[in-house]
Design an enzyme around this catalytic site. Structure first.
Site, mmCIF file in Angstrom:
data_model
loop_
_atom_site.group_PDB
_atom_site.id
_atom_site.type_symbol
_atom_site.label_atom_id
_atom_site.label_comp_id
_atom_site.label_asym_id
_atom_site.label_seq_id
_atom_site.Cartn_x
_atom_site.Cartn_y
_atom_site.Cartn_z
ATOM 1 N N LYS A 90 0.812 -1.223 0.000
ATOM 2 C CA LYS A 90 0.000 0.000 0.000
ATOM 3 C C LYS A 90 0.847 1.275 0.000
ATOM 4 O O LYS A 90 0.441 2.295 -0.547
ATOM 5 C CB LYS A 90 -0.947 0.003 1.195
ATOM 6 C CG LYS A 90 -1.976 -1.129 1.181
ATOM 7 C CD LYS A 90 -3.100 -0.908 0.211
ATOM 8 C CE LYS A 90 -4.116 -2.031 0.241
ATOM 9 N NZ LYS A 90 -5.151 -1.890 -0.799
ATOM 10 N N GLU A 112 -9.828 5.904 3.100
ATOM 11 C CA GLU A 112 -10.630 4.808 3.640
ATOM 12 C C GLU A 112 -9.663 3.665 3.924
ATOM 13 O O GLU A 112 -8.582 3.604 3.344
ATOM 14 C CB GLU A 112 -11.690 4.361 2.627
ATOM 15 C CG GLU A 112 -11.235 3.326 1.582
ATOM 16 C CD GLU A 112 -10.122 3.822 0.649
ATOM 17 O OE1 GLU A 112 -9.994 5.034 0.455
ATOM 18 O OE2 GLU A 112 -9.374 2.980 0.106
ATOM 19 N N SER A 378 1.525 -9.805 -0.751
ATOM 20 C CA SER A 378 1.216 -8.371 -0.690
ATOM 21 C C SER A 378 1.482 -7.740 0.675
ATOM 22 O O SER A 378 1.689 -6.539 0.782
ATOM 23 C CB SER A 378 -0.242 -8.136 -1.090
ATOM 24 O OG SER A 378 -1.101 -8.957 -0.314
HETATM 25 C C1 LIG Z 1 -1.803 -6.948 2.633
HETATM 26 C C2 LIG Z 1 -2.935 -6.638 1.724
HETATM 27 N N1 LIG Z 1 -3.022 -7.287 0.548
HETATM 28 C C3 LIG Z 1 -4.026 -7.062 -0.317
HETATM 29 C C4 LIG Z 1 -5.025 -6.158 -0.015
HETATM 30 C C5 LIG Z 1 -6.136 -5.972 -0.992
HETATM 31 O O1 LIG Z 1 -6.066 -4.770 -1.692
HETATM 32 P P1 LIG Z 1 -5.677 -4.689 -3.194
HETATM 33 O O2 LIG Z 1 -6.569 -5.627 -3.947
HETATM 34 O O3 LIG Z 1 -5.898 -3.272 -3.552
HETATM 35 O O4 LIG Z 1 -4.239 -5.084 -3.344
HETATM 36 C C6 LIG Z 1 -4.972 -5.431 1.188
HETATM 37 C C7 LIG Z 1 -6.000 -4.436 1.521
HETATM 38 O O5 LIG Z 1 -6.089 -3.907 2.584
HETATM 39 C C8 LIG Z 1 -3.896 -5.678 2.074
HETATM 40 O O6 LIG Z 1 -3.796 -5.044 3.249
#
Ligand SMILES: Cc1ncc(COP(=O)(O)O)c(C=O)c1O
Length: 395
Positions: A90, A112, A378
């Site tokens: 993020k 948000e 992620s």
């Molecule tokens: C660690 C992590 N991965 C994935 C996501 C999902 O978001 P996005 O689809 O925008 O990557 C989030 C959302 O809060 C997150 O905190």
């Protein structure tokens, strides 16, 4: 092959666009007219790249996961966004957007958040740039992600718990948009995913595209070719997935696998599997798939993972699914938890619950031994430890 990137009107095929109330029209137009000029300028790129390197700690490693590769019969690499400052992908986006907000002369930042990762990343860059920060977060998420709430407060942000709807990501986004409508002139809304009206989905995808830019270089060094056979990522709104695939989106040699949240199962009604179950609608300013009832009312989504608990989906991904460019799998809560424990035991990495959905896809796929597979982790699992432990106790 046609392009799967945004067109000049802000659409991905029939998905996307900007459906905003009159009062926000000027803000969105201002953003649309400025974002490309700013983020493609030399001076912006220099500052952005420097912060990504010196503050975030990029490039993030592309780690060859030996034991999981053996288990799944392929060459599996993990793109380690969990090792970024603040623990997820993020921050790539919030750094980019706050640099843009500053250049647009905005003083007040709103955001948000679902899992709290985007809220923490926004509060972090606001502290760094000495700007006011207000974060809207559903009350359910405030409770299940309370460590991130404390972090945001310590960073100086005001966290506003939202008590409408089922008190999760959709509801916090509604409140942030309401705030923006009340303060259109001085406020910049940092959206945390590839959702919202154009230009947000494209802007967020571009800012996150550093992920695939690095994958290209790192694969070239490690494998002597700059593309994988498959890319795998989880999708909530879709930002880590968009960043992972951005530079490969029009490259047919690369298969795209997206993992959305099946919740308790797509047939149970307790799910956030928008691509499998959604119908065309409008949510938070974009035309996309939305989980809705027969009257077009948005249904409350459910996932064990706060970051995937969203009844819409970024238009970029809706189009990839509609055009069969991406293979979309729904991964249920229990499959994600099992995959998180597996990564922890096999590789010593505790993933975020969201990323665990991408890992859960591995079991549903068949690979050839020579296939190169890149899966984006992620975020890290610190925020989810209580959920992991309580699930383990139930087993
Ligand atoms: C660690 C992590 N991965 C994935 C996501 C999902 O978001 P996005 O689809 O925008 O990557 C989030 C959302 O809060 C997150 O905190």
């Amino acid at each position: 092959m046609k392009s799967f990137l945004v067109d000049q009107d802000g659409y991905y095929g029939e998905f996307g666009g900007a459906y905003v109330p009159e009062i926000l029209h000027k803000c969105v137009e201002e953003l649309t007219s400025k974002y490309l000029e700013v983020i493609e300028s030399k001076e912006f790129k220099k500052e952005f790249d420097q912060l990504l390197r010196d503050y975030v700690g990029r490039p993030s490693p592309l780690y060859p996961a030996q034991r999981l590769s053996e288990k799944y019969g392929c060459k599996l690499y993990l793109k380690r966004e969990d090792l970024n400052h603040t623990g997820a992908h993020k921050i790539n986006n919030t750094i980019g957007q706050i640099l843009l907000a500053r250049r647009m002369g905005k003083k007040r930042i709103i955001a948000e958040t679902g899992a709290g990762q985007h809220g923490v990343a926004t509060a972090t860059v606001c502290a760094l740039m000495n700007m006011e920060c207000i974060v809207y977060m559903g009350k359910t998420d405030v409770e299940r992600q309370h460590i991130n709430v404390e972090k945001m407060k310590m960073l100086g942000a005001t966290v506003i718990p939202v008590t409408s709807g089922n008190m999760t990501l959709k509801d916090s986004t509604n409140e942030a948009i309401r705030d923006w409508c009340c303060h259109p002139a001085d406020t910049y809304y940092i959206i945390g995913s590839t959702v919202g009206p154009h230009p947000y989905p494209d802007m967020v995808a571009r800012l996150q595209s550093v992920i695939s830019e690095e994958i290209k270089k790192q694969l070239q060094e490690k494998e002597g070719r700059d593309y994988p056979d498959y890319l795998i990522a989880c999708v909530g709104g879709g930002s880590n997935a968009a960043g992972t695939i951005y530079h490969y989106i029009n490259d047919e040699r690369v298969g795209i696998i997206l993992a959305e949240a099946g919740g308790k199962g797509i047939e149970t009604g307790m799910t956030a599997a928008t691509i499998q179950l959604g119908k065309m609608g409008i949510i938070h300013g974009a035309r996309t798939y939305v989980i809705q009832n027969e009257d077009g009312q948005i249904e409350e989504p459910y996932s064990i993972s706060a970051g995937l608990d969203y009844p819409g989906i970024g238009p970029i991904h809706a189009n990839l699914a509609a055009q069969s460019r991406a293979n979309v799998l729904a991964i249920n809560d229990d499959e994600a938890i099992e995959a998180a424990y597996e990564l922890t035991k096999f590789e010593g990495i505790i993933p975020a619950l969201e990323s665990a959905h991408a890992l859960g896809a591995l079991k549903k796929l068949k690979f050839k031994p020579e296939d190169i597979v890149v899966l984006t982790v992620s975020g890290r699992g610190d925020k989810d430890i209580e959920t992991y432990l309580s699930f383990n106790e139930q087993l």
